[in-house]
Write a protein that holds these residues in place. Structure first.
Motif, PDB file in Angstrom:
ATOM      1  N   PRO A 262       0.805  -1.221   0.000  1.00 24.26           N
ATOM      2  CA  PRO A 262       0.000   0.000   0.000  1.00 24.26           C
ATOM      3  C   PRO A 262       0.841   1.275   0.000  1.00 24.26           C
ATOM      4  N   ASP A 263       2.100   1.180   0.385  1.00 21.91           N
ATOM      5  CA  ASP A 263       2.957   2.370   0.456  1.00 21.91           C
ATOM      6  C   ASP A 263       3.665   2.678  -0.851  1.00 21.91           C
ATOM      7  N   THR A 264       4.135   1.628  -1.552  1.00 19.05           N
ATOM      8  CA  THR A 264       4.964   1.845  -2.740  1.00 19.05           C
ATOM      9  C   THR A 264       4.359   1.279  -4.018  1.00 19.05           C
ATOM     10  N   GLY A 265       3.334   0.438  -3.888  1.00 28.31           N
ATOM     11  CA  GLY A 265       2.786  -0.225  -5.058  1.00 28.31           C
ATOM     12  C   GLY A 265       3.615  -1.399  -5.529  1.00 28.31           C
ATOM     13  N   ALA A 266       4.656  -1.757  -4.777  1.00 30.35           N
ATOM     14  CA  ALA A 266       5.513  -2.881  -5.155  1.00 30.35           C
ATOM     15  C   ALA A 266       4.727  -4.186  -5.111  1.00 30.35           C
ATOM     16  N   ARG A 267       5.088  -5.104  -5.977  1.00 33.34           N
ATOM     17  CA  ARG A 267       4.493  -6.435  -5.939  1.00 33.34           C
ATOM     18  C   ARG A 267       5.128  -7.214  -4.793  1.00 33.34           C
ATOM     19  N   ILE A 268       4.300  -7.838  -3.972  1.00 38.43           N
ATOM     20  CA  ILE A 268       4.777  -8.640  -2.840  1.00 38.43           C
ATOM     21  C   ILE A 268       4.404 -10.101  -3.075  1.00 38.43           C
ATOM     22  N   ASP A 269       5.381 -10.973  -3.036  1.00 39.36           N
ATOM     23  CA  ASP A 269       5.156 -12.418  -3.152  1.00 39.36           C
ATOM     24  C   ASP A 269       5.538 -13.094  -1.845  1.00 39.36           C
ATOM     25  N   TYR A 270       4.748 -14.082  -1.480  1.00 40.25           N
ATOM     26  CA  TYR A 270       4.989 -14.853  -0.251  1.00 40.25           C
ATOM     27  C   TYR A 270       4.966 -16.332  -0.590  1.00 40.25           C
ATOM     28  N   ALA A 271       5.880 -17.083  -0.002  1.00 41.10           N
ATOM     29  CA  ALA A 271       5.880 -18.541  -0.129  1.00 41.10           C
ATOM     30  C   ALA A 271       6.421 -19.142   1.151  1.00 41.10           C
ATOM     31  N   SER A 272       5.828 -20.239   1.572  1.00 41.02           N
ATOM     32  CA  SER A 272       6.341 -20.926   2.769  1.00 41.02           C
ATOM     33  C   SER A 272       6.100 -22.420   2.640  1.00 41.02           C
ATOM     34  N   LEU A 273       7.009 -23.151   3.207  1.00 40.72           N
ATOM     35  CA  LEU A 273       6.927 -24.602   3.274  1.00 40.72           C
ATOM     36  C   LEU A 273       7.712 -25.027   4.497  1.00 40.72           C
ATOM     37  N   ALA A 274       7.070 -25.800   5.365  1.00 37.92           N
ATOM     38  CA  ALA A 274       7.694 -26.134   6.648  1.00 37.92           C
ATOM     39  C   ALA A 274       9.069 -26.773   6.481  1.00 37.92           C
ATOM     40  N   THR A 275       9.245 -27.566   5.414  1.00 38.85           N
ATOM     41  CA  THR A 275      10.519 -28.257   5.225  1.00 38.85           C
ATOM     42  C   THR A 275      11.551 -27.409   4.481  1.00 38.85           C
ATOM     43  N   GLU A 276      11.142 -26.250   3.992  1.00 39.85           N
ATOM     44  CA  GLU A 276      12.053 -25.396   3.234  1.00 39.85           C
ATOM     45  C   GLU A 276      12.331 -24.088   3.964  1.00 39.85           C
ATOM     46  N   GLY A 277      11.269 -23.349   4.291  1.00 43.01           N
ATOM     47  CA  GLY A 277      11.428 -22.055   4.937  1.00 43.01           C
ATOM     48  C   GLY A 277      10.351 -21.102   4.474  1.00 43.01           C
TER      49      GLY A 277
END
Length: 569
Positions: A262-277
Motif C-alpha cells: 500500500p505504500d509503494t505499489g511494489a508487488r509482494i510475493d509470499y511462499a512458505s513450506l515447513a521443510t524449506e522455509g
C-alpha cells in the motif's frame, strides 16, 4: 542562472538531545527565515532524517546519545557526497587541538553553545541566498534506505534468538520516490519474515539492476529457514499483510500468496513450506536521474587487508563477502584478543582496516566485546571501526570508544566504499606486502545448490555464503548435470524430490560422467525433508557423500560439509 531556494522550500534539520533548546531554536528559525525545520533527538535519527528529507542545512550537537554529532556528520557526508548539505556543529564542551582539526574536516562551520544567534542567522541567510534548490522532494540513495530498514528490524530479530545476514548488490544510485514509504514497505516485509520464524536464520538481501535509461528494478528478499509458526498463524499473518493467499494448499504443505504494497505499489510475493522455509519478496521499478552517488574503487592494492572480528557467523561472513567484492583481502577472528594476539605475532605490517562487530545477545546490558579489549588496538594507525546494533548501549554512552569509529550495523554499501576510498587517499596505499591470507571470492570453494524450490535456493545460498562458500544454483536435475559439465563445483548440495529428473537420478548420471572422465570429481551431499532411513540408504547407493535434513540449519550444514570436504581433500 542557478535557481535559488525560496524560503518555503528551504529545509533545516536540528539534532540535539536537549529538547527545550531544539524547540526554541526551531521556532526562531521558522519565524525569522520562513523555512521548514525538522528536529531529531539523537545522531542516529538525524542520519535517517537526512536521508529521507534531504535538508539544506544540518545543525548537529556534538554530544548526543546513540550516535555522536561527529559520527552523524561523517555518515551524512558519505550519503550525500554528490549533493551535501551545509553542516554546522554546536558544542558546549572544551575542545582539544585534535578535536578542532576533526571538526574542521567534517563540518562547514562550528558554534559554541549557546550559539551566537546573529552570526548563525547570517550564515543561514547567506546559504539560502546562494544555495541551489536541492532535489529533496522524492530523491534518495537507494542502498542507504534498505540498510536503514534492516538496522531497524535487527533488534527484533535478535530478541527472538534468530540470526541474520544482509547483502545489497547493485550501483549506489539516487532514485526518485518517497524514501519514508519505501522504508515502511521494507519494515512490513521484514517484520513478516521475522514473525513467521520461531527459530533459525534470516537472509535479508537487495539487488538493484539498471534496466534502461532512467529505470531501475529493485528486488528485496526476506528469506528464513528453521522452525516456522503454525499454519493458522501463517495464514493470519498473510491476511494481516493484505496478501491474497492462493486457493488451497499444495499437497506438500506449500503456501503462496501475492499482493501489492500500500505504500509503494511494489508487488509482494509470499511462499512458505515447513521443510524449506519462508520467503517474502518485494519487486518494484524505480526511476533514477542516472547520477551514480559513488562507485566501488577498482584500483585497491592487491594486498589491501581487512581483519573482521565477530563471533556471530552469519553477519560476520556476510560482511567479509561484501568487502571481498570491493577488492579487500579478508581474515576473520572470533574475538578481539585473538586479533590482537595475531597483530602482535605477525612479522608483516598490520591490516589497513579493522572492523569489530558487536555480538548479538539478549540482555544487551553491556557491549561484547568488552571495551577494554578494544583499547588494545588504540596505538595502531590503521582504520578501526566498531559496528554495533541500533539498540546497543555503546551508542548511549557519554564517552566514545577510544580509537574506534562507532557505526551502526549492518554497514551500508556507501560506508564500505568510503573505507576503500580512505585507503586510496592514504600515503600507505603503495608498497604493500604480499598477502599472508588468501581470502578473495575466487578462493572460496564453489557449491552448486540444486533445488526446484526458490525459497530453499535463497536460504541455502545465504547459509553457504555465511559458511565461506561461493554458490551457484540449478533449478532441476537436468540443469545440475549441465552446469557440472561446464563449471565443475567443489561440492553439490542436491535436493532429492524434483520433477523431471530427481536428485537420485541426477547423481547417478553425474557419477557416470565422472567415471568416464567427462566431469571432474567432487562430493555430492543430499538435502531432503525425507527423514526415513531408507532415503539415506538410497542416497548412499547412488554415490552421495553426505546427507542433511530440511529445513536447513547453519550448524548441521557446517558440520556435514566440513566432514565431507575434509574427506574429499
Amino acid at each position: 542562472m542557478t535557481a535559488l531556494a525560496p524560503p518555503s522550500e528551504f529545509s533545516i534539520l536540528i539534532a540535539d538531545d536537549h529538547v527545550d533548546s531544539v524547540e526554541a531554536l526551531a521556532a526562531l528559525l521558522k519565524l525569522d527565515l520562513g523555512c521548514h525545520v525538522l528536529t531529531a533527538p539523537d545522531g542516529r535519527q538525524a542520519v535517517q532524517q537526512a536521508i529521507i528529507h534531504r535538508p539544506d542545512v544540518v545543525i548537529l550537537d556534538l554530544e548526543m546519545p546513540f550516535l555522536s554529532g561527529l559520527e552523524a556528520a561523517r555518515q551524512i557526508r558519505t550519503i550525500s557526497s554528490a549533493d551535501p548539505p551545509l553542516l554546522l556543529a554546536v558544542t558546549g564542551k572544551g575542545l582539544s587541538k585534535t578535536e578542532l582539526a576533526t571538526i574542521d574536516r567534517h563540518f562547514d562551520r562550528a558554534f559554541a553553545k549557546p550559539p551566537d544567534l546573529d552570526r548563525l542567522m547570517t550564515v543561514l541567510k547567506d546559504h539560502m541566498a546562494h544555495a541551489p534548490v536541492r532535489n529533496r522532494h522524492g530523491s534518495f540513495e537507494l542502498s542507504e534506505v534498505i540498510t536503514l530498514a534492516v538496522r531497524e528490524i535487527a533488534p527484533l530479530v535478535t530478541s527472538k534468538g534468530l540470526t541474520f545476514s544482509f547483502d545489497f548488490q547493485g550501483p549506489c544510485l539516487m532514485v526518485d520516490g518517497d524514501a519514508a514509504a519505501l522504508q515502511r514497505s521494507l519494515r512490513r516485509l521484514f517484520c513478516g519474515a521475522v514473525a513467521c520464524l520461531d527459530e533459525g536464520a534470516l537472509i535479508f538481501s537487495g539487488e538493484a539492476v539498471v534496466q534502461g535509461e532512467g529505470e531501475l528494478k529493485l528486488v528485496v528478499n526476506a528469506a528464513g529457514t528453521g522452525l516456522l509458526g503454525q499454519p493458522t498463524e501463517l495464514s493470519q499473518l498473510v491476511e494481516l499483510m493484505a496478501l491474497k493467499e492462493h486457493a488451497g494448499v499444495h499437497s506438500s504443505g506449500a503456501r503462496t500468496a501475492i499482493g501489492e504494497c500500500p505504500d509503494t505499489g511494489a508487488r509482494i510475493d509470499y511462499a512458505s513450506l515447513a521443510t524449506e522455509g519462508v520467503l517474502f519478496r518485494s519487486e518494484m521499478t524505480c526511476h533514477c536521474p542516472g547520477a551514480q552517488v559513488d562507485t566501488a574503487p577498482t584500483n585497491l592494492p592487491e594486498a589491501a587487508r581487512v581483519w573482521v572480528v565477530g563471533v556471530d557467523d552469519m553477519p560476520t561472513a556476510a560482511l567479509q563477502r561484501r568487502l571481498q567484492r570491493l577488492g579487500w583481502r579478508t581474515s576473520r577472528f572470533d574475538t578481539a584478543p585473538e586479533a590482537h594476539a595475531a597483530l602482535a605475532a605477525t612479522p608483516t605490517r598490520p591490516p589497513e582496516l579493522l572492523i569489530v562487530i558487536e555480538s548479538a545477545h539478549e540482555d544487551h546490558e553491556s557491549p561484547s566485546p568488552a571495551l577494554e579489549d578494544l583499547l588494545a588496538f588504540s596505538g595502531h594507525a590503521f582504520q578501526r571501526i566498531f559496528a554495533v546494533a541500533s539498540d546497543s548501549p555503546v551508542l548511549k554512552a557519554e564517552q566514545p570508544v577510544t580509537g574506534f569509529e562507532v557505526r551502526v550495523a549492518p554497514l551500508s554499501p556507501l560506508e564500505l566504499r568510503d573505507f576503500s576510498r580512505r585507503l586510496l587517499r592514504a600515503e600507505e596505499s603503495t608498497g604493500f606486502d604480499s598477502p599472508t591470507v588468501s581470502a578473495g571470492l575466487a578462493d572460496r570453494p564453489l557449491v552448486l545448490i540444486v533445488d526446484d524450490n526458490e525459497v530453499n535456493r535463497i536460504v541455502a545460498s545465504g547459509l553457504l555464503q555465511a559458511l565461506g562458500y561461493e554458490v551457484a544454483t540449478a533449478h532441476d536435475g537436468l540443469d545440475a548435470i549441465s552446469q557440472c559439465r561446464t563449471v565443475p563445483p567443489h561440492l553439490v548440495l542436491m535436493d532429492i524430490d524434483m520433477p523431471v529428473v530427481n536428485g537420485l537420478d541426477a547423481t547417478t548420471r553425474i557419477r557416470e560422467l565422472q567415471r568416464l572422465g567427462r566431469i571432474a570429481p567432487f562430493s555430492i551431499v543430499a538435502a531432503t525433508a525425507n527423514a526415513e532411513s531408507s532415503s539415506r540408504a538410497d542416497c548412499i547407493a547412488v554415490g552421495m557423500d553426505g546427507y542433511v535434513s530440511k529445513p536447513l540449519l547453519l550448524t548441521a550444514l557446517r558440520e556435514e560439509l566440513t566432514r565431507v570436504m575434509l574427506h574429499q581433500a
